[in-house]
Design a protein around this motif. Structure first.
Motif, PDB file in Angstrom:
ATOM      1  N   ALA A   1       0.855  -1.152   0.105  1.00 31.87           N
ATOM      2  CA  ALA A   1       0.052   0.168   0.149  1.00 31.87           C
ATOM      3  C   ALA A   1       1.048   1.048   0.108  1.00 31.87           C
ATOM      4  N   VAL A   2       0.309   2.272  -0.371  1.00 37.30           N
ATOM      5  CA  VAL A   2       1.058   3.541  -0.460  1.00 37.30           C
ATOM      6  C   VAL A   2       0.483   4.391   0.720  1.00 37.30           C
ATOM      7  N   ASN A   3       1.551   4.970   1.539  1.00 34.60           N
ATOM      8  CA  ASN A   3       1.099   5.866   2.691  1.00 34.60           C
ATOM      9  C   ASN A   3       1.079   7.251   2.008  1.00 34.60           C
ATOM     10  N   ARG A   4      -0.535   7.817   2.021  1.00 35.67           N
ATOM     11  CA  ARG A   4      -0.651   8.896   1.376  1.00 35.67           C
ATOM     12  C   ARG A   4      -0.127  10.116   1.695  1.00 35.67           C
ATOM     13  N   ALA A   5       0.493  10.211   3.058  1.00 31.21           N
ATOM     14  CA  ALA A   5       0.939  11.471   3.488  1.00 31.21           C
ATOM     15  C   ALA A   5       2.647  11.690   2.773  1.00 31.21           C
ATOM     16  N   SER A   6       3.148  10.395   2.502  1.00 31.31           N
ATOM     17  CA  SER A   6       4.535  10.356   1.890  1.00 31.31           C
ATOM     18  C   SER A   6       4.558   9.997   0.401  1.00 31.31           C
ATOM     19  N   ALA A   7       3.198   9.878  -0.188  1.00 24.67           N
ATOM     20  CA  ALA A   7       3.018   9.401  -1.433  1.00 24.67           C
ATOM     21  C   ALA A   7       3.629  10.468  -2.589  1.00 24.67           C
ATOM     22  N   SER A   8       3.871   9.771  -3.767  1.00 24.10           N
ATOM     23  CA  SER A   8       4.319  10.387  -4.954  1.00 24.10           C
ATOM     24  C   SER A   8       3.726   9.831  -6.126  1.00 24.10           C
ATOM     25  N   PRO A   9       3.751  10.551  -7.292  1.00 21.20           N
ATOM     26  CA  PRO A   9       2.992  10.082  -8.456  1.00 21.20           C
ATOM     27  C   PRO A   9       3.924   8.556  -8.785  1.00 21.20           C
ATOM     28  N   THR A  30      -7.974   0.131  -9.820  1.00 19.42           N
ATOM     29  CA  THR A  30      -8.503   1.000  -8.460  1.00 19.42           C
ATOM     30  C   THR A  30      -7.388   2.012  -7.725  1.00 19.42           C
ATOM     31  N   THR A  31      -6.286   1.349  -7.429  1.00 18.08           N
ATOM     32  CA  THR A  31      -5.084   1.982  -7.287  1.00 18.08           C
ATOM     33  C   THR A  31      -4.692   3.214  -8.056  1.00 18.08           C
ATOM     34  N   ALA A  32      -4.842   3.095  -9.488  1.00 20.20           N
ATOM     35  CA  ALA A  32      -4.656   4.043 -10.341  1.00 20.20           C
ATOM     36  C   ALA A  32      -5.475   5.178 -10.267  1.00 20.20           C
ATOM     37  N   GLY A  33      -6.877   4.955 -10.083  1.00 17.51           N
ATOM     38  CA  GLY A  33      -7.711   5.985 -10.017  1.00 17.51           C
ATOM     39  C   GLY A  33      -7.622   6.714  -8.432  1.00 17.51           C
ATOM     40  N   LYS A  34      -7.151   6.086  -7.391  1.00 15.86           N
ATOM     41  CA  LYS A  34      -6.898   6.788  -6.072  1.00 15.86           C
ATOM     42  C   LYS A  34      -5.601   7.535  -6.611  1.00 15.86           C
ATOM     43  N   ALA A  35      -4.684   7.281  -7.400  1.00 14.16           N
ATOM     44  CA  ALA A  35      -3.446   7.828  -7.599  1.00 14.16           C
ATOM     45  C   ALA A  35      -3.984   9.402  -8.386  1.00 14.16           C
ATOM     46  N   PHE A  36      -5.069   9.323  -9.219  1.00 13.26           N
ATOM     47  CA  PHE A  36      -5.354  10.561  -9.646  1.00 13.26           C
ATOM     48  C   PHE A  36      -6.052  11.321  -8.949  1.00 13.26           C
ATOM     49  N   GLU A  37      -7.105  10.719  -7.594  1.00 11.93           N
ATOM     50  CA  GLU A  37      -7.587  11.533  -6.748  1.00 11.93           C
ATOM     51  C   GLU A  37      -6.463  12.197  -6.011  1.00 11.93           C
ATOM     52  N   PRO A  40      -4.382  15.078  -8.879  1.00 12.57           N
ATOM     53  CA  PRO A  40      -5.458  15.411  -9.973  1.00 12.57           C
ATOM     54  C   PRO A  40      -4.874  16.116 -11.326  1.00 12.57           C
ATOM     55  N   GLY A  41      -3.667  16.887 -10.988  1.00 11.30           N
ATOM     56  CA  GLY A  41      -2.760  17.161 -12.252  1.00 11.30           C
ATOM     57  C   GLY A  41      -2.014  16.154 -13.073  1.00 11.30           C
ATOM     58  N   LYS A  42      -2.387  14.749 -12.823  1.00 13.63           N
ATOM     59  CA  LYS A  42      -1.755  13.706 -13.497  1.00 13.63           C
ATOM     60  C   LYS A  42      -2.983  12.767 -14.091  1.00 13.63           C
ATOM     61  N   PRO A  43      -3.673  13.194 -15.226  1.00 14.93           N
ATOM     62  CA  PRO A  43      -4.814  12.675 -15.490  1.00 14.93           C
ATOM     63  C   PRO A  43      -4.347  11.330 -16.360  1.00 14.93           C
ATOM     64  N   ASP A  44      -3.111  11.061 -16.498  1.00 14.53           N
ATOM     65  CA  ASP A  44      -2.769   9.806 -17.229  1.00 14.53           C
ATOM     66  C   ASP A  44      -3.181   8.630 -16.225  1.00 14.53           C
ATOM     67  N   PHE A  45      -3.115   8.848 -15.016  1.00  7.35           N
ATOM     68  CA  PHE A  45      -3.589   7.874 -14.102  1.00  7.35           C
ATOM     69  C   PHE A  45      -5.007   7.284 -14.646  1.00  7.35           C
ATOM     70  N   LEU A  46      -5.883   8.309 -14.820  1.00  7.32           N
ATOM     71  CA  LEU A  46      -7.101   7.953 -15.326  1.00  7.32           C
ATOM     72  C   LEU A  46      -7.236   7.038 -16.584  1.00  7.32           C
ATOM     73  N   LEU A  47      -6.232   7.331 -17.696  1.00  5.14           N
ATOM     74  CA  LEU A  47      -6.285   6.552 -18.877  1.00  5.14           C
ATOM     75  C   LEU A  47      -5.866   5.098 -18.518  1.00  5.14           C
ATOM     76  N   LYS A  48      -4.764   4.858 -17.455  1.00  3.15           N
ATOM     77  CA  LYS A  48      -4.370   4.003 -16.757  1.00  3.15           C
ATOM     78  C   LYS A  48      -5.296   3.123 -16.318  1.00  3.15           C
ATOM     79  N   ALA A  49      -6.222   3.545 -15.433  1.00  3.26           N
ATOM     80  CA  ALA A  49      -7.184   3.112 -14.671  1.00  3.26           C
ATOM     81  C   ALA A  49      -8.133   2.419 -15.690  1.00  3.26           C
ATOM     82  N   GLY A  50      -8.326   3.279 -16.880  1.00  2.00           N
ATOM     83  CA  GLY A  50      -9.612   2.590 -17.888  1.00  2.00           C
ATOM     84  C   GLY A  50      -8.842   1.575 -18.520  1.00  2.00           C
ATOM     85  N   GLU A  51      -7.710   1.491 -18.990  1.00  2.00           N
ATOM     86  CA  GLU A  51      -6.863   0.289 -19.681  1.00  2.00           C
ATOM     87  C   GLU A  51      -6.938  -0.904 -18.651  1.00  2.00           C
TER      88      GLU A  51
END
Length: 290
Positions: A1-9, A30-37, A40-51
């Motif tokens: 899991a990713v620690n949101r406090a210290s997470a990075s793209p 699901t994780t890619a979707g959370k990454a976009f949340e 939000p300046g990294k929309p490529d996470f949405l495309l990856k989630a879709g794939e």
């Protein structure tokens, strides 16, 4: 899991890759979707989630992710290619073609996009700048479509302007020889229909007339707006309002699209209900110009 406090793209991307390689595409999506949340300046996470949702067999969630991505990056042809695939699998061929054409335009060197356009084009009849995806049993002819089994035939024309209601009625009338559905005759049919309805009210003391009128069959005429298509009209004509042997029916639809009004006319040696059902099915498989 990713620690949101210290997470990075990068940390999210790494986790998504690990989950995908491990055979867990849904968790990775699901994780890619959370990454976009989180970013939000990294929309490529949405495309990856879709794939990844597509890979997991979840086209519904894939659609949500990809549509969000397209709203942010409308010039990425890869997103339209993915959406086209989803819509093709769902049988929504007109929108699938729209997505593939958009993808091919944005990605002119992409073989997958070009092949997808060719694949769907082979299933369609193209005329007057519209695509009609042929239902089972229908074949394309020059300037027409026909169904040899049901003996139905469809023609297509277009005009630069005019009232769709007027155009639909005119097109339907022209499919019948003579003046069976002239304005004068239509008025006569309406008067006769009213007389028959009145005579059919046996409580008013006309049982003999009611019995006689039961054997009378008048030509059928109806018109209505087409649902889900703004400004479009359909006109229904038939030599008889009853589903009897020898009845001939015509359904004409006039649809405004792309600066023109398209007239699609279906003629059938069948009751008008069957003709209307067939035309409605065909209209649902038309790719109209924007």
């Amino acid at each position: 899991a990713v620690n949101r406090a210290s997470a990075s793209p990068e940390s999210y991307s790494g986790l998504v890759r690990v989950m995908e390689k491990g055979g867990y595409p849904r968790n990775a999506a699901t994780t890619a979707g959370k990454a976009f949340e989180a970013f939000p300046g990294k929309p490529d996470f949405l495309l990856k989630a879709g794939e990844l949702f597509i890979k997991a067999g979840n086209d519904k969630e894939a659609t949500t992710a990809i549509q969000k991505y397209i709203a942010l990056k409308p010039e990425d042809g890869n997103a339209y290619l993915l959406m086209g695939g989803i819509q093709e699998r769902a049988g929504i061929l007109p929108e699938a073609m729209r997505g593939y054409v958009r993808a091919a335009t944005l990605l002119p060197a992409n073989r997958d996009a070009a092949d997808a356009v060719k694949r769907l084009a082979a299933k369609a009849y193209k005329s007057e700048n519209i695509w009609i995806f042929l239902p089972a049993g229908w074949i394309a002819e020059q300037n027409a479509m026909s169904n040899p089994t049901t003996q139905m035939r469809l023609t297509l024309t277009s005009t630069a302007g005019g009232s769709p209601e007027t155009i639909a009625l005119k097109s339907a009338r022209e499919a019948f020889p003579g003046d069976l559905f002239s304005e004068e005759n239509l008025e006569s049919y309406e008067k006769m229909k009213a007389m028959m309805e009145k005579a059919g009210q046996t409580e008013h003391g006309h049982p003999e007339a009611a019995e006689m009128m039961q054997g009378v069959s008048l030509p059928f005429f109806s018109k209505k707006q087409i649902k889900d298509r703004a400004g479009a009209y359909m006109v229904l004509l038939a030599t008889s309002e009853k589903p009897q042997s020898g009845v001939v029916s015509v359904c004409a639809a006039a649809v405004p699209a792309g600066g023109k009004t398209y007239s699609i006319v279906l003629k059938a040696d069948a009751p008008v209900t069957e003709a209307e059902k067939a035309l409605s099915s065909i209209l649902s498989q038309v790719l109209w110009p924007l």
